[in-house]
Design an enzyme around this catalytic site. Structure first.
Site, PDB file in Angstrom:
ATOM      1  N   SER A   1       0.814  -1.207  -0.079  1.00 58.49           N
ATOM      2  CA  SER A   1      -0.288   0.102   0.104  1.00 58.49           C
ATOM      3  C   SER A   1       0.904   1.043  -0.054  1.00 58.49           C
ATOM      4  O   SER A   1       1.862   1.286  -0.761  1.00 58.49           O
ATOM      5  CB  SER A   1      -1.092  -0.054   1.329  1.00 58.49           C
ATOM      6  OG  SER A   1      -2.088   0.791   1.052  1.00 58.49           O
TER       7      SER A   1
ATOM      8  N   ASP B   1      -8.048  -5.293  -6.264  1.00 58.57           N
ATOM      9  CA  ASP B   1      -7.891  -4.341  -5.587  1.00 58.57           C
ATOM     10  C   ASP B   1      -8.120  -3.111  -6.017  1.00 58.57           C
ATOM     11  O   ASP B   1      -7.528  -2.878  -7.091  1.00 58.57           O
ATOM     12  CB  ASP B   1      -6.271  -4.445  -4.916  1.00 58.57           C
ATOM     13  CG  ASP B   1      -5.747  -3.416  -3.954  1.00 58.57           C
ATOM     14  OD1 ASP B   1      -6.726  -2.760  -3.592  1.00 58.57           O
ATOM     15  OD2 ASP B   1      -4.570  -3.072  -3.923  1.00 58.57           O
TER      16      ASP B   1
ATOM     17  N   HIS C   1      -5.921  -6.436  -1.734  1.00 53.15           N
ATOM     18  CA  HIS C   1      -5.001  -5.543  -1.393  1.00 53.15           C
ATOM     19  C   HIS C   1      -3.785  -6.406  -0.749  1.00 53.15           C
ATOM     20  O   HIS C   1      -4.019  -6.945   0.221  1.00 53.15           O
ATOM     21  CB  HIS C   1      -5.506  -4.550  -0.416  1.00 53.15           C
ATOM     22  CG  HIS C   1      -4.861  -3.166  -0.233  1.00 53.15           C
ATOM     23  ND1 HIS C   1      -4.427  -2.569  -1.181  1.00 53.15           N
ATOM     24  CD2 HIS C   1      -4.526  -2.476   0.620  1.00 53.15           C
ATOM     25  CE1 HIS C   1      -3.796  -1.340  -1.295  1.00 53.15           C
ATOM     26  NE2 HIS C   1      -3.674  -1.285   0.286  1.00 53.15           N
TER      27      HIS C   1
END
Lengths: 502, 502
Positions: free
Chosen positions: A181, A434, A459
């Site tokens: 991320s 994602d 994710h």
């Protein structure tokens, strides 16, 4: 600014749209999700055990007036480290408590032994315990001034240099950056800006192109919508329809009361503004589900069943004739899959996505300065209410909140935007499910700037512990990642370092 | 801090040793050497004509509290620019008035036409007219806080991005960074840190390794010494001997008076401290001569004859039996070659190397923060009085002067030290006569990080106008440089840029 952040108008809603990325992690952090792994069905039992250390880090790497230091927290696990010269897998901490990232990055724990690697998890400044000015760190924009990605990268660089020069056997240890991320963005940028410090980077689910002018602002929500569309009959259509149903029902006081009861809200909806916030909360719920649509029972943001969107969509499989109340009953059941899978929540808290917390504020500040990520919805390609990207409104909101204004073009200038082909040794892994893959690197740029797609992954699934329910694509991704790691380590060992003169 | 910088003790002398690099340019600037070319014998007549422009640049690129802007000066010459898409040769301005660098970089003017290039010369913040806080820029360390190389590089990046997005025909123009000395370091670092902005860099006489732990601290003065040793009989030996002679003669008041008259000093020497400053001034004189030992009559720092060290050494060709007074008479004649070649100076000013000026202070500040360049002498390998490198004394001096302390390791961490092999498209050119080649990259690192040696060249000779007296080595260097430029431009044109989404 010290008070919690409450979103009360449309301009602020624009703000919220850009911030889910950070909210997500911080909310999760705040909720103190203590279980470190995805359910009980993970296939390996690699124990997590680390030493917690603190490094005196300069508050300002880019100016010399402020010469103070703060304690940066970092975690070290050297059980499997083959010294001298064994590699260092270095997690570039993102916007939250580093122990949480450490516990949620099973991949590193699982490969440490085979690589003979030391694991280091470095906390990002202004999060967790790494507060440059202690409890005053968030007191005003003067204290917040050193919360930037550039400072964080410099922290990582200085820390690794220090480890290499002080840990016996580490001097020639090649370091590899790993992150997911925002932490994945940092990992990629770290390799780009400090190739002298890390020999390569795994940037998992890192939306390095989610910046102005790089990708269409609607892509993010289109992916969320696709996830729901493919997970159950009419699922996206019914969510698209639900907003109007909420508007209809909430137009009367009795309807607000009905909604509050139906959704078991901790704080009942009182007026139109509350209904607006309620819709934002639901929107973010669907986004969060898209991010954690994992193939096994997991507890990342919330305890959830395997393939949670499929479970959610079972409550939303209505035909076109469904009434507003029927539909919203389904929506409430769906929301409770996310918020009350374990049955332990007595009520649902709609203000949680906008509650102030150190971490949340930190990411808000970053979004209001460098991390300008345009998002928009049109209600056609996606299942949400139409909302344009309005930079000026966003900027005004940031100014009101922090006394700073975002610089829309800076991230592109400093981190290369689409012109990154001259860099090397970066893996960009992305999950097809994602929504953040909208801003990710999803095809190879060069032989050593490679994309690994996990079509049925959410994710940064690849960074999580392996699990018996893992799909072949994520297993293959992890194997490929380790292969690249080995190659980089080999490259580094093969390169005679230029001797320095003491 | 507002007052001029006077060096009065040994600790300060250490400081001076590290600062010549900057002093040199600034002194030269201060002396207003108006002639832009090396004598009258240059072979081409490429007229210098540019537009002076100003760009609103953020004062702080790495923080958002200070959101103000300042006017960065830059010069543009687009007479030969082939738009659309013709290259941009971008001079990364160093520690002085950009017009002076512009006028002393004839190489760019001479190749503009053949490359169809636009020339841009960007002034470095805090120098010339580009003062972030106007006349207050140097008023205290708070105002000086934004004087760093990182901020300067960010200025260059933002400026080029702006030019590309606003100048019709420039959007796909590949930019090449060009710089000499500190400007050459900036050019190299610019390519390393912003390869998205410049496709390559010519770093002429750029001592990117003149930092702690990278090269022996004595190399710089060894090269100065070699230049004198090879330029005349006993030349280095007699300079080595001269320090003791000065000590002997200056121990008596009559000796001080004799020295003052012999050297035609504007301000007579009064005491031991003055004699110490006098020796520093002479030492810097020899260093400056080593830097500008050009093969033709030139006016870079001073109007000088061709191969000036040979001329200087004619006055120093004594046998071992020379008396102190005879020797110092020779030294005075030698010094006057440097300070009074044209015969127009009525007296010699020994305080000039330590006079305060905006530019001088700027480089002092940079040396006291990031640009920590250890230097030392031993009197054996070199012809100077022994002086160790004393970081602590230097740091204390910096603290007393500016209220800041240097960070010895930062430049190495942020700019890669010896580990720069992963970068590409940088030419490091160095002159064998140039003392700064001690910290330069003098052998190829990779196929695209190349070294060009000019064995009989002084400080960034290749950047100067061509001259009929140019040696074959500098002619070959320039030809090779242009060849690389063409290759980079071709590479850039061949790379389809990823389309961005508006």
């Amino acid at each position: 600014m010290k008070a919690g952040v409450r979103i009360v108008d449309r301009a602020a809603a624009t703000c919220i749209l850009t911030l889910c990325f950070g909210c997500l992690h911080v909310i999760a952090l705040k909720q103190q999700l203590l279980s470190r792994r995805g359910g009980s069905s993970h296939s390996t039992e690699v124990p997590i055990s680390y030493e917690t250390l603190y490094f005196d880090q300069k508050i300002d790497h880019f100016g010399f007036l402020e010469d103070g230091t703060f304690k940066q927290r970092y975690l070290v696990a050297d059980k499997h480290w083959q010294q001298p010269g064994g590699p260092i897998l270095f997690y570039t901490g993102n916007e939250g408590d580093i122990t949480w990232f450490c516990n949620n990055t099973g991949f590193m724990w699982e490969i440490a032994e085979e690589l003979g690697a030391m694991l280091v998890f470095a906390e990002h400044r202004y999060y967790g315990e790494s507060l440059p000015f202690g409890q005053d760190s968030y007191s005003d924009n003067k204290h917040l001034n050193y919360l930037t990605s550039e400072q964080a990268l410099a922290d990582f660089a200085v820390l690794i240099q220090n480890l290499k020069s002080t840990l016996p056997g580490a001097q020639r240890s090649p370091a590899i950056a790993v992150g997911g991320s925002y932490g994945g963005m940092l990992a990629a940028w770290f390799r780009m800006k400090y190739p002298n410090i890390v020999v390569g980077a795994l940037a998992a689910s890192a939306p390095i192109w989610q910046f102005p002018g790089m990708v269409p602002c609607g892509d993010f929500y289109n992916i969320v919508t696709q996830d729901f569309a493919s997970s159950g009959y009419n699922c996206d259509a019914n969510i698209r329809k639900s907003w109007k149903a909420i508007n209809n029902v909430s137009s009367a006081e009795s309807g607000l009361q009905w909604l509050s009861e139906e959704f078991s809200l901790c704080v009942p909806l009182k007026n139109k503004n509350d209904a607006f916030g309620f819709k934002n909360w639901l929107q973010e719920t669907w986004v969060n589900l898209a991010m954690v649509d994992y193939p096994y029972e997991a507890n990342f943001l919330q305890p959830l069943p395997r393939w949670p969107i499929q479970v959610v969509c079972k409550h939303l499989a209505f035909d076109a004739t469904v009434s507003d109340y029927q539909l919203l009953h389904g929506v409430s059941q769906a929301a409770k899959v996310y918020y009350n899978y374990t049955g332990s929540s007595s009520c649902l808290n709609t203000s949680q996505t906008a509650t102030g917390s150190l971490g949340l504020l930190g990411w808000f500040y970053q979004a209001c300065t460098e991390m300008v990520m345009p998002m928009c919805t049109d209600g056609i390609q996606d299942m949400f209410e139409p909302e344009d990207w309005n930079f000026q409104a966003f900027s005004d909101e940031c100014h009101a909140m922090f006394g700073v204004r975002p610089r829309a073009d800076w991230a592109g200038t400093v981190y290369g935007a689409k012109d990154i082909a001259s860099h090397s040794n970066i893996i960009f892994s992305n999950g097809g499910l994602d929504p953040w893959s909208s801003g990710g690197v999803t095809s190879n740029i060069t032989d050593s700037l490679v994309s690994i797609m996990i079509p049925d992954g959410a994710h940064h699934l690849d960074l999580r512990y392996s699990n018996v329910h893992d799909t072949p694509s994520v297993r293959a991704a992890r194997a490929l990642e380790v292969m690249y790691f080995r190659e980089w380590i080999k490259q580094a060992k093969g390169t005679p370092q230029t001797a320095s003169t003491p």
